[in-house]
Enzyme design. Sequence first.
Site, PDB file in Angstrom:
ATOM      1  N   GLY A 199      20.096  41.933 -10.360  1.00 43.19           N
ATOM      2  CA  GLY A 199      19.670  41.746  -8.972  1.00 43.19           C
ATOM      3  C   GLY A 199      19.065  40.372  -8.714  1.00 43.19           C
ATOM      4  N   GLU A 252      24.597  44.327 -16.167  1.00 37.84           N
ATOM      5  CA  GLU A 252      24.510  45.759 -15.838  1.00 37.84           C
ATOM      6  C   GLU A 252      25.352  46.643 -16.744  1.00 37.84           C
ATOM      7  OE1 GLU A 252      24.792  43.329 -13.591  1.00 37.84           O
ATOM      8  OE2 GLU A 252      23.344  43.666 -11.981  1.00 37.84           O
ATOM      9  N   ALA A 290      17.051  44.274 -11.017  1.00 39.70           N
ATOM     10  CA  ALA A 290      16.432  45.445 -10.405  1.00 39.70           C
ATOM     11  C   ALA A 290      15.577  46.129 -11.462  1.00 39.70           C
ATOM     12  CB  ALA A 290      17.517  46.393  -9.895  1.00 39.70           C
ATOM     13  N   GLU A 330      21.972  38.192  -8.148  1.00 37.05           N
ATOM     14  CA  GLU A 330      22.488  38.554  -6.818  1.00 37.05           C
ATOM     15  C   GLU A 330      21.616  37.956  -5.708  1.00 37.05           C
ATOM     16  OE1 GLU A 330      22.446  42.621  -8.258  1.00 37.05           O
ATOM     17  OE2 GLU A 330      24.522  42.851  -7.606  1.00 37.05           O
TER      18      GLU A 330
END
Length: 262
Positions: free
Chosen positions: A113, A136, A68, A116
């Site tokens: 992300g 993260e 992200a 993911e």
Amino acid sequence: MSDARPVTVDRPEPGVAVLTIDRPAALNALNAAVLDALEAAVAALAADADLRCVIVTGAGEKAFVAGADIGLMAGMDPRAALAFAETGHRVLDAIEALPVPTIAAVGGYCLGGGCELALACDLVYAAENARFGQPEVKLGLIPGFGGTQRLSRRVGPMRAAEMVLSGRMLKADEARAVGLCLDVTPKGAVLDHALAVARTIAAMAPVAVRAAKQVMARGIEAPLATAHAYERAAFANLFATADAAEGMAAFVEKRAAAFENR
Ligand code: CAA
């Protein structure tokens, strides 16, 4: 390519769509524009009856998706972060729910992300320069687009815990060994490899491929006896399709099947 068109959709051959996250200057990091474009592209693909397989990849050789967008997240309060996570979940759930198989073709960084996003795909192939991780915790965060849950289901809870708690990156061979990806290709060759797999899938009976994907996805969340009931029902339903009749007749008559997706 500029951020103006951060996701491209190509149809390199019949029935196969390639979704490319195209923001290489930021290692294809997922910002609001990328997520919106991805959501719109996936919605269009979900409605396409001629589609057989979707490949998801990242532009450039350096990254699939490096996570992200951290610059964007740095300005968020909890409320904005919740909305961002909800958007990420919605987009990745939509990818997971696509009725046709999805393949992540991973070259370079596949982090946060990005990892993911790969986990939301049915199959993952990696180039030898791929690096997988959920870093993260280095940022004071945890995975927010499903990583704390899908990773455990794919690689097992202890390996997932190690990745999420330590932020450690896995090289492609290690990712393969733990079940995070399947084949590892030379650098730059992963998209071709994914296309070859997509071509194989696209040649199978479409009704059967869709049914198999749906039964496996629903079944994994259900008790085994319920999941077995899903399988029996879907198996039986296929006997009402022209493609099952054609597939079995072609075998008996020793000829190639001509499937019609019905
Ligand atoms: N968000 C925003 N920008 C990013 C980014 C990210 N996740 N990852 C890389 N970039 C940008 C860099 O800021 C840099 O931009 P500038 O050239 O404008 O400075 C550009 O992409 C190239 O990156 P680097 O110069 O850092 O490249 P490198 O080769 O030195 O390092 C890297 C590569 C190790 C992947 C490093 O970029 C990195 O650590 N990126 C962050 C990875 C990360 O923490 N991902 C998880 C994000 S959190 C998340 O995803 C939460 C969630 O679950 C939803």
